[in-house]
Design an enzyme around this catalytic site. Structure first.
Site, PDB file in Angstrom:
ATOM      1  N   GLY A 245      43.890  50.968 -28.273  1.00 48.36           N
ATOM      2  CA  GLY A 245      45.268  51.241 -28.573  1.00 48.36           C
ATOM      3  C   GLY A 245      46.038  51.623 -27.730  1.00 48.36           C
ATOM      4  N   SER A 246      47.200  52.325 -27.791  1.00 47.20           N
ATOM      5  CA  SER A 246      48.138  52.542 -26.931  1.00 47.20           C
ATOM      6  C   SER A 246      47.494  53.341 -25.535  1.00 47.20           C
ATOM      7  CB  SER A 246      49.540  53.484 -27.196  1.00 47.20           C
ATOM      8  OG  SER A 246      49.014  54.321 -28.239  1.00 47.20           O
ATOM      9  N   GLY A 250      45.122  56.609 -25.883  1.00 46.05           N
ATOM     10  CA  GLY A 250      43.916  56.970 -24.848  1.00 46.05           C
ATOM     11  C   GLY A 250      43.812  58.086 -24.110  1.00 46.05           C
ATOM     12  N   GLU A 267      40.509  51.010 -24.407  1.00 47.96           N
ATOM     13  CA  GLU A 267      41.010  49.773 -24.269  1.00 47.96           C
ATOM     14  C   GLU A 267      42.520  49.670 -24.702  1.00 47.96           C
ATOM     15  OE1 GLU A 267      39.788  47.033 -23.245  1.00 47.96           O
ATOM     16  OE2 GLU A 267      37.634  47.445 -23.340  1.00 47.96           O
ATOM     17  N   CYS A 301      47.650  42.820 -26.826  1.00 47.79           N
ATOM     18  CA  CYS A 301      47.567  43.595 -25.713  1.00 47.79           C
ATOM     19  C   CYS A 301      47.576  42.604 -24.427  1.00 47.79           C
ATOM     20  CB  CYS A 301      45.999  44.325 -25.433  1.00 47.79           C
ATOM     21  SG  CYS A 301      44.831  43.217 -25.905  1.00 47.79           S
TER      22      CYS A 301
HETATM   23  P1  NAD Z   1      48.015  53.197 -31.687  1.00 44.38           P
HETATM   24  O1  NAD Z   1      47.680  53.803 -30.269  1.00 44.38           O
HETATM   25  O2  NAD Z   1      49.271  53.750 -32.227  1.00 44.38           O
HETATM   26  O3  NAD Z   1      46.895  53.435 -32.495  1.00 44.38           O
HETATM   27  C1  NAD Z   1      45.358  52.825 -32.322  1.00 44.38           C
HETATM   28  C2  NAD Z   1      44.627  53.413 -33.280  1.00 44.38           C
HETATM   29  O4  NAD Z   1      44.449  54.880 -32.700  1.00 44.38           O
HETATM   30  C3  NAD Z   1      45.011  53.551 -34.779  1.00 44.38           C
HETATM   31  O5  NAD Z   1      43.680  53.437 -35.271  1.00 44.38           O
HETATM   32  C4  NAD Z   1      45.304  55.150 -34.635  1.00 44.38           C
HETATM   33  O6  NAD Z   1      45.248  55.617 -35.977  1.00 44.38           O
HETATM   34  C5  NAD Z   1      44.480  55.621 -33.663  1.00 44.38           C
HETATM   35  N1  NAD Z   1      44.904  57.276 -33.282  1.00 44.38           N
HETATM   36  C6  NAD Z   1      46.013  57.463 -32.715  1.00 44.38           C
HETATM   37  N2  NAD Z   1      46.118  58.795 -32.307  1.00 44.38           N
HETATM   38  C7  NAD Z   1      44.964  59.125 -32.525  1.00 44.38           C
HETATM   39  C8  NAD Z   1      44.192  60.534 -32.224  1.00 44.38           C
HETATM   40  N3  NAD Z   1      44.812  61.339 -31.651  1.00 44.38           N
HETATM   41  N4  NAD Z   1      42.823  60.516 -32.369  1.00 44.38           N
HETATM   42  C9  NAD Z   1      41.988  59.306 -32.892  1.00 44.38           C
HETATM   43  N5  NAD Z   1      42.623  58.214 -33.266  1.00 44.38           N
HETATM   44  C10 NAD Z   1      43.943  58.040 -33.014  1.00 44.38           C
HETATM   45  O7  NAD Z   1      47.974  51.627 -31.026  1.00 44.38           O
HETATM   46  P2  NAD Z   1      48.662  50.441 -32.181  1.00 44.38           P
HETATM   47  O8  NAD Z   1      50.207  50.625 -32.247  1.00 44.38           O
HETATM   48  O9  NAD Z   1      47.923  50.400 -33.418  1.00 44.38           O
HETATM   49  O10 NAD Z   1      48.113  49.266 -31.125  1.00 44.38           O
HETATM   50  C11 NAD Z   1      49.105  48.567 -30.290  1.00 44.38           C
HETATM   51  C12 NAD Z   1      48.680  49.240 -28.914  1.00 44.38           C
HETATM   52  O11 NAD Z   1      47.057  48.814 -28.699  1.00 44.38           O
HETATM   53  C13 NAD Z   1      49.348  48.710 -27.676  1.00 44.38           C
HETATM   54  O12 NAD Z   1      49.605  49.418 -26.405  1.00 44.38           O
HETATM   55  C14 NAD Z   1      48.155  47.565 -27.212  1.00 44.38           C
HETATM   56  O13 NAD Z   1      48.345  47.120 -25.862  1.00 44.38           O
HETATM   57  C15 NAD Z   1      46.866  48.255 -27.461  1.00 44.38           C
HETATM   58  N6  NAD Z   1      45.800  47.270 -27.378  1.00 44.38           N
HETATM   59  C16 NAD Z   1      45.094  47.229 -26.441  1.00 44.38           C
HETATM   60  C17 NAD Z   1      43.948  46.505 -26.507  1.00 44.38           C
HETATM   61  C18 NAD Z   1      42.883  46.160 -25.174  1.00 44.38           C
HETATM   62  O14 NAD Z   1      41.761  45.568 -25.480  1.00 44.38           O
HETATM   63  N7  NAD Z   1      43.398  46.694 -23.977  1.00 44.38           N
HETATM   64  C19 NAD Z   1      43.604  45.652 -27.589  1.00 44.38           C
HETATM   65  C20 NAD Z   1      44.550  45.792 -28.608  1.00 44.38           C
HETATM   66  C21 NAD Z   1      45.408  46.646 -28.482  1.00 44.38           C
END
Ligand code: NAD
Length: 512
Positions: A245-246, A250, A267, A301
């Site tokens: 995720g973002s 992370g 990631e 990503c």
């Molecule tokens: P996001 O960070 O909003 O959410 C990702 C996941 O994290 C979701 O399931 C969300 O519910 C969960 N989450 C959020 N806060 C949390 C917490 N405090 N505790 C536990 N879980 C939590 O990201 P998004 O908008 O779904 O996805 C886009 C982002 O993901 C972009 O920044 C993209 O670059 C990144 N991404 C990275 C990769 C990689 O492999 N590097 C792959 C895909 C997406």
């Protein structure tokens, strides 16, 4: 090919308009009384409502996941591989419908939805082979008649948190490896794509039931990051959390898991660039930049966010790129003629608009795009956008998860490399050049600082055979191919004395 209808997708994957969000095999259940709404990003209409898992539901699932781990680790790894082979077969059978669901709920075009399911099949195949080769080295001991070796043992319950943009593949990257490694898994899918989570679990449930496997081997709890996500990352019963995720997410998860000395695979966001040299094959560079920046509506990503172009070819390259942008057919992702679908929701569109405003304020010049579209009523479509701007502008330094491409020029290759690395993220990178010197320096220790560095292919679209992940704010985690499986097991060093006589290491003498 006719467009696949929602009713057909729902029927094939066991989905309904109202569902419950916790499962460890068997019936879905939930008791929170709090619903998540899954919307079609194309028209904003409700696809389904899912009752979130409550903390009590989570505990029930976790209890089962821990029990399943104890039974599953007893099965020899190649036998576990055979189950993963069957999961791959089940995914082959459902590929069309699962790919269509990804398009329907996430908004990527159908060919990309299918590609995502293919990635799941590929990682299953990879994991099957791996199940016969989870090996450690035999090492030379300094003590006479001794042998040393390394072994890898199953780890426990692996927690998987995934992002909306790869709503099925990232789960498979983690689970296929975790299962052959002898772990059970608990998945929290993105709350923007819960149906994809339910559909995947329904597919594996059938396989596991047919094989009479313990309930709890594959578990799902659907809920928001702030509720069920927090419960998962704080859970001491989870030795490894793999979170995609973002960067902001992370940082939070890395902190929580680190504080309890758990293991995390992070990631996170990217800010990927292609350097386009004056010694490049222009046709190839154009095709890669176009797919990298516009594909998946800029919501990968690994999407290309920056082009660093040699000044000699800058104007010609951009003229050709703009011509491609003008031909992008924007619309329903399930329509085979569409090249670019919607953004995930209105918040993503607001981020797109904010980035364009900020870029203008920071000296950027819009070369193409910059507009929101409403072909089906919902304001979730945008024009792919090209902005000329300096690399050091604040907005360029941040990841905007939308089809916004920043372009800039360079004179000398060392300047291009400096600009390339001068961002906080380090996921994917590429150089287009026919010069061996430029290519090799890009891959050298002086070159790209990213986890993925390519020559003459773009930043977007990795294969499962390689380890996937990035450096700096991208989090440092590696998933998928190569030796990423090692994160899903615990390592043990063994020394065996087969000679009988006790020898202390480093020549230490200790006799009474
Ligand atoms: P996001 O960070 O909003 O959410 C990702 C996941 O994290 C979701 O399931 C969300 O519910 C969960 N989450 C959020 N806060 C949390 C917490 N405090 N505790 C536990 N879980 C939590 O990201 P998004 O908008 O779904 O996805 C886009 C982002 O993901 C972009 O920044 C993209 O670059 C990144 N991404 C990275 C990769 C990689 O492999 N590097 C792959 C895909 C997406």
């Amino acid at each position: 090919m006719a467009k696949i209808a929602k009713t057909g997708i729902f029927r094939a994957l066991g989905l309904k308009a109202k569902m419950k969000g916790a499962n460890y095999g068997g019936e879905w259940f939930a008791t929170s009384g709090d619903y998540i709404t899954s919307r079609n990003p194309t028209d904003g209409k409700v696809l389904a409502k899912i009752e979130q898992a409550s903390p009590k539901d989570y505990d029930k699932v976790m209890k089962q996941a821990r029990k399943a781990f104890l039974a599953w680790r007893e099965l020899p790894a190649p036998k576990r591989g055979e189950i993963v082979r069957q999961v791959g077969e089940a995914l082959r059978e459902k590929k069309d419908m699962l790919g269509a669901l990804v398009s329907l709920e996430m908004g990527k075009i159908y060919t990309e939805g299918l590609g995502e399911v293919q990635e799941m099949i590929d990682i299953c195949d990879f994991a099957v082979g791996l199940s016969r080769n989870l090996s450690g080295p035999t090492l030379q001991s300094e003590r006479p008649r001794h042998r040393m070796m390394e072994q890898w043992h199953p780890l426990g319950v692996v927690g998987v948190i995934s992002a909306f943009n790869f709503p099925v593949a990232v789960w498979a990257w983690n689970t296929a490896l975790a299962w052959v490694c002898g772990d059970s898994t608990l998945w929290k899918p993105s709350s923007k794509t819960p149906l994809c989570g339910i559909a995947c679990q329904n597919i594996v449930n059938e396989v596991f039931k047919r094989n009479d496997l313990p309930a709890g081997l594959s578990c799902v709890t659907i809920g928001r990051g702030s509720t069920i996500g927090e419960k998962l990352v704080n859970d001491p019963h989870i030795p490894l959390v793999s979170a995609t995720g973002s960067t902001r997410m992370g940082q939070r998860i890395g902190g929580v898991v680190g504080a309890r000395l758990g293991r995390a695979i992070l990631e996170l966001g990217g800010n990927n660039a292609i350097i386009i040299s004056d010694k490049a094959d222009m046709k190839g560079a154009l095709a890669s930049a176009f797919f990298g920046a516009v594909g998946t509506a800029g919501q990968r990503c690994t999407s290309t966010r920056r082009l660093i172009i040699h000044e000699k070819i800058y104007a010609t390259f951009l003229r050709k790129l703009k011509a491609n942008y003008k031909n992008v057919k924007i619309g329903d992702p399930l329509d085979p003629k569409t090249l670019m679908g919607p953004l995930i929701d209105e918040t993503a569109v607001a981020d797109y608009e904010a980035a364009i405003k900020a870029a203008k304020e920071q000296g950027g010049k819009i070369l193409y795009g910059g507009k929101v579209l409403r072909p089906f009523g919902a304001p979730t479509f945008v024009l792919p956008t090209i902005i000329e701007i300096e690399n050091k502008a604040d907005i360029v330094q941040n990841e905007t998860f939308a089809p916004v491409l920043y372009v800039m020029k360079y004179k000398r290759f060392d300047q291009a490399l400096k600009m390339h690395n001068d961002v906080p993220q380090g996921l994917s990178s590429s150089v287009y050049t026919d010069s061996v010197g430029e290519g090799e320096s890009f891959l050298s220790f002086l070159g790209s600082d990213c986890g993925i560095a390519n020559i003459n292919i773009g930043t977007s679209g990795a294969e499962i055979g390689g380890a996937f992940g990035g450096e700096k704010e991208t989090g440092g985690g590696r998933e998928s191919g190569s030796d990423s499986w090692k994160m899903y097991m615990r390592r043990q060093t063994n020394t065996i004395n087969w000679g009988g006589e006790v020898h202390l290491a480093q020549g230490v003498e200790f006799k009474a």
